[in-house]
Design a protein around this motif. Sequence first.
Motif, PDB file in Angstrom:
ATOM      1  N   LEU A  33       0.827  -1.210   0.000  1.00  0.00           N
ATOM      2  CA  LEU A  33       0.000   0.000   0.000  1.00  0.00           C
ATOM      3  C   LEU A  33       0.864   1.265   0.000  1.00  0.00           C
ATOM      4  O   LEU A  33       0.554   2.226  -0.699  1.00  0.00           O
ATOM      5  CB  LEU A  33      -0.954  -0.013   1.197  1.00  0.00           C
ATOM      6  N   GLU A  36       2.380   1.698  -3.424  1.00  0.00           N
ATOM      7  CA  GLU A  36       1.321   2.144  -4.330  1.00  0.00           C
ATOM      8  C   GLU A  36       1.018   3.626  -4.111  1.00  0.00           C
ATOM      9  O   GLU A  36       0.802   4.373  -5.068  1.00  0.00           O
ATOM     10  CB  GLU A  36       0.053   1.299  -4.121  1.00  0.00           C
ATOM     11  N   THR A  93      -6.158   4.018  -1.194  1.00  0.00           N
ATOM     12  CA  THR A  93      -4.930   3.444  -0.636  1.00  0.00           C
ATOM     13  C   THR A  93      -4.673   3.995   0.764  1.00  0.00           C
ATOM     14  O   THR A  93      -4.368   3.235   1.694  1.00  0.00           O
ATOM     15  CB  THR A  93      -3.739   3.739  -1.569  1.00  0.00           C
ATOM     16  N   ARG A 125      -7.102  -2.693  -1.402  1.00  0.00           N
ATOM     17  CA  ARG A 125      -7.960  -1.542  -1.110  1.00  0.00           C
ATOM     18  C   ARG A 125      -9.423  -1.937  -0.926  1.00  0.00           C
ATOM     19  O   ARG A 125     -10.283  -1.074  -0.746  1.00  0.00           O
ATOM     20  CB  ARG A 125      -7.839  -0.508  -2.231  1.00  0.00           C
TER      21      ARG A 125
END
Length: 139
Positions: A33, A36, A93, A125
């Motif tokens: 996460l 990202e 996110t 997510r």
Amino acid sequence: MPTPRVAVPGELPVRPGEDPWTAAEVAEAREELQVEGVRLKSEIAASEAAVAGLMRDSGDGAGDDQADTGTKNITREHEMALAANAREMLAQTEHALERLDAGTYGACESCGNPIGKARMQAFPRATLCMDCKQKQERR
């Protein structure tokens, strides 16, 4: 400001029959996460820079025919859509990271049931279990 509560891996919701989250699995989810989030922030910055450049160039359209103007408009709209999509994914996110810290990561935001560890690992997510997601899509 109080330090946020960090969930203990074994406390995160899992479906019946699933093994509890391990510390390594939680760390992997958090890392994915965070990576990202960095990627999305970079993508947003690039799209915003592209839109700014297109906006700057749009005033310099002397001599452009209708096709050139149309192409510039389509390109600008495309970049704006990419930036908007990246902003939405970044919000999702960041929300997932907040849920991870709060210990609610893996719990359906609609019914409260576990989403499923495999689903969370495939789509970090996710905020809805499969049943609630299917109900949402039917509406």
